[in-house]
Write a protein that holds these residues in place. Structure first.
Motif, mmCIF file in Angstrom:
data_model
loop_
_atom_site.group_PDB
_atom_site.id
_atom_site.type_symbol
_atom_site.label_atom_id
_atom_site.label_comp_id
_atom_site.label_asym_id
_atom_site.label_seq_id
_atom_site.Cartn_x
_atom_site.Cartn_y
_atom_site.Cartn_z
ATOM 1 N N THR A 1 0.812 6.982 -0.195
ATOM 2 C CA THR A 1 0.320 6.178 -1.309
ATOM 3 C C THR A 1 -0.629 5.127 -0.755
ATOM 4 O O THR A 1 -0.263 4.357 0.149
ATOM 5 C CB THR A 1 1.476 5.495 -2.061
ATOM 6 O OG1 THR A 1 2.328 6.503 -2.614
ATOM 7 C CG2 THR A 1 0.949 4.618 -3.192
ATOM 8 N N GLU B 1 -2.556 1.774 -0.617
ATOM 9 C CA GLU B 1 -2.379 0.431 -1.163
ATOM 10 C C GLU B 1 -3.710 -0.124 -1.672
ATOM 11 O O GLU B 1 -4.780 0.371 -1.301
ATOM 12 C CB GLU B 1 -1.782 -0.504 -0.114
ATOM 13 C CG GLU B 1 -2.655 -0.730 1.101
ATOM 14 C CD GLU B 1 -1.942 -1.527 2.192
ATOM 15 O OE1 GLU B 1 -2.476 -2.598 2.579
ATOM 16 O OE2 GLU B 1 -0.879 -1.099 2.674
ATOM 17 N N GLY C 1 1.209 -4.559 -5.167
ATOM 18 C CA GLY C 1 1.013 -3.497 -4.189
ATOM 19 C C GLY C 1 0.402 -3.963 -2.888
ATOM 20 O O GLY C 1 0.202 -3.164 -1.968
ATOM 21 N N LEU C 2 0.124 -5.255 -2.770
ATOM 22 C CA LEU C 2 -0.515 -5.812 -1.576
ATOM 23 C C LEU C 2 0.334 -6.999 -1.131
ATOM 24 O O LEU C 2 0.272 -8.071 -1.726
ATOM 25 C CB LEU C 2 -1.939 -6.257 -1.914
ATOM 26 C CG LEU C 2 -2.903 -6.535 -0.765
ATOM 27 C CD1 LEU C 2 -3.128 -5.284 0.073
ATOM 28 C CD2 LEU C 2 -4.233 -7.041 -1.300
ATOM 29 N N SER D 1 1.323 -5.023 4.683
ATOM 30 C CA SER D 1 0.046 -4.376 4.399
ATOM 31 C C SER D 1 -0.605 -3.896 5.691
ATOM 32 O O SER D 1 -0.528 -4.552 6.742
ATOM 33 C CB SER D 1 -0.895 -5.357 3.685
ATOM 34 O OG SER D 1 -2.214 -4.831 3.620
ATOM 35 N N THR E 1 5.801 -7.165 -2.138
ATOM 36 C CA THR E 1 5.012 -6.160 -2.855
ATOM 37 C C THR E 1 3.865 -6.743 -3.665
ATOM 38 O O THR E 1 3.286 -6.040 -4.495
ATOM 39 C CB THR E 1 5.920 -5.356 -3.806
ATOM 40 O OG1 THR E 1 6.543 -6.258 -4.735
ATOM 41 C CG2 THR E 1 6.998 -4.609 -3.030
#
Length: 424
Positions: free
Chosen positions: A230, A232, A256-257, A261, A284
């Protein structure tokens, strides 16, 4: 524009996938044995150019679920046969696919736009020649590049990383397909976080990579295995909405970041924190909240997150003291001479700057509206669009240049900041 005196709940930004991760993962998936799935890939001019270039080399990449998933049928080897590869404007396509072609078997011609032809490839061509491929280029090491090869043996490679970390990343990703181990000795490396990203993704796809000590990396033959990944959100692209929050006194979250990371450009928020913004990085997500004023009076070394230096430079005139950015000499060799482009556009807005080979100082000002010369450089267009949230009558001469990495950029900025000055 009046800045907010209280901070509302953070707005959630919709940031597309990382270009750097998407293009690396595409190559690794093509090189792997089996079928890989890339979820949430970036769909933009650069990544579609890379995907098309892989197709030109004989690999199958299927777009599924309205481009939410890219399925890559890996061959477990480099390309074979004879192919002409068009790289568009994508520097990663030229710099990653040339070594990938060299570990294959056949004759491959790589070419691209006039902008890409102006970007240096000589160090890469020389290294591939030393490893046994027959490589020809235009004078100065420019595209088009022809690679004739029967595969590469490996051995010892010395890489000067001062021009671009992409040369090293391209060679590293192809090294597991060479016939013997490869030992890299790297000098003067810029953008080390991008190399860390490359190594992490190589290991994710099963490569045997060891770092003996700083600047010495050994890669063993054995190839790659298919995997699902997936992608990012793009941290470089997130810099624009984070900076927008900082100068408008609002709050923006990018889901998502967060911690863990793969992208060094997330450290851009550390610079915003020095400028007075509040920053919260969770597992997250990352949130930036603008403060009451924008602070200056410091020097930031942005060599390891250089794609975001323009974002800082564009909003720096709004700070209360000068800001100096250093470590960015290699950005003169990107899509444009980015130091010169930023300085010239700031001057057009009435902002004083000083520049040197690897640095830029921006002084506080009350910028006036002007037409920004984007130079077909997506990051110039996006960075100055952020300043345009505070400066009426700032326009771009090439708004569509943002399609290289974020086709929906202008729409997303207007969605998040509908009451700010429009940029056209």
């Amino acid at each position: 524009m009046t800045r907010a005196t209280t901070h509302p709940a953070p707005m959630t930004a919709r940031i597309p996938g990382s270009k750097s991760i998407t293009n690396r993962a595409l190559l690794l998936a093509a090189a792997a044995v089996g079928t890989s799935r890339l979820r949430s890939p970036l769909v933009s001019a650069d990544t579609v150019a890379f995907r098309t270039a892989l197709s030109d080399l004989g690999f199958t990449v299927a777009a599924l679920d309205h481009d939410e998933v890219w399925e890559v049928a890996g061959a477990g080897r480099g390309p074979t046969g004879s192919s002409a590869v068009w790289c568009e404007d994508a520097g990663t396509a030229a710099r990653f696919l040339a070594p990938f072609a060299a570990v294959g078997n056949g004759r491959f011609v790589l070419d691209g736009s006039a902008q890409l032809r102006a970007r240096p490839l000589r160090p890469l061509a020389d290294t591939l020649t030393a490893l046994g491929a027959t490589v020809t280029t235009e004078p100065g090491g420019a595209l088009p590049m022809t690679v004739e090869t029967g595969g590469l043996d490996g051995g010892t490679i010395t890489v000067d990383g001062s021009l671009s970390s992409q040369f090293l990343s391209g060679l590293l990703m192809s090294a597991p397909l060479m016939r013997t181990p490869v030992r890299f000795t790297v000098h003067n490396l810029v953008s080390r976080p991008y190399v860390n990203m490359t190594l992490t993704l190589m290991r994710r796809f099963g490569a045997q990579v060891t770092e003996q000590r700083e600047g010495v990396i050994e890669v063993h033959p054995g190839g790659y295995s298919a995997t699902d990944l997936t992608v990012e959100p793009d941290a470089s692209t997130a810099s624009y909405v984070f900076a927008a929050a900082a100068i408008t006194g609002t709050a923006v979250t990018v889901p998502g970041l967060g911690h863990g990371s793969l992208q060094g450009d997330l450290h851009f928020v550390d610079v915003l924190q020095r400028m007075g913004a509040q920053v919260r990085i969770a597992d997250t997500a990352t949130t930036v909240t603008g403060g009451d004023r924008l602070r200056g009076g410091f020097c930031a070394d942005m060599g390891e997150m250089s794609d975001t230096f323009m974002t800082v430079a564009a909003i720096a005139p709004l700070a209360d003291a000068p800001i100096t950015i250093r470590g960015i000499a290699h950005t003169r060799l990107k899509e444009s001479d980015r130091i010169a482009a930023v300085a010239e556009n700031l001057h057009a807005l009435g902002v004083a700057t000083d520049t040197g080979h690897d640095w830029l100082t921006v002084y506080p000002a009350s910028p006036t509206g002007a037409r920004i010369a984007c130079r077909r450089d997506h990051r110039i267009g996006m960075a100055f669009s952020v300043l345009g949230l505070r400066i009426p009558h700032l326009t771009l001469d090439d708004p569509s240049c943002v399609a290289k990495t974020f086709p929906g950029f202008h729409q997303e900025l207007r969605r998040l900041f509908p009451l700010s000055a429009p940029v056209i």
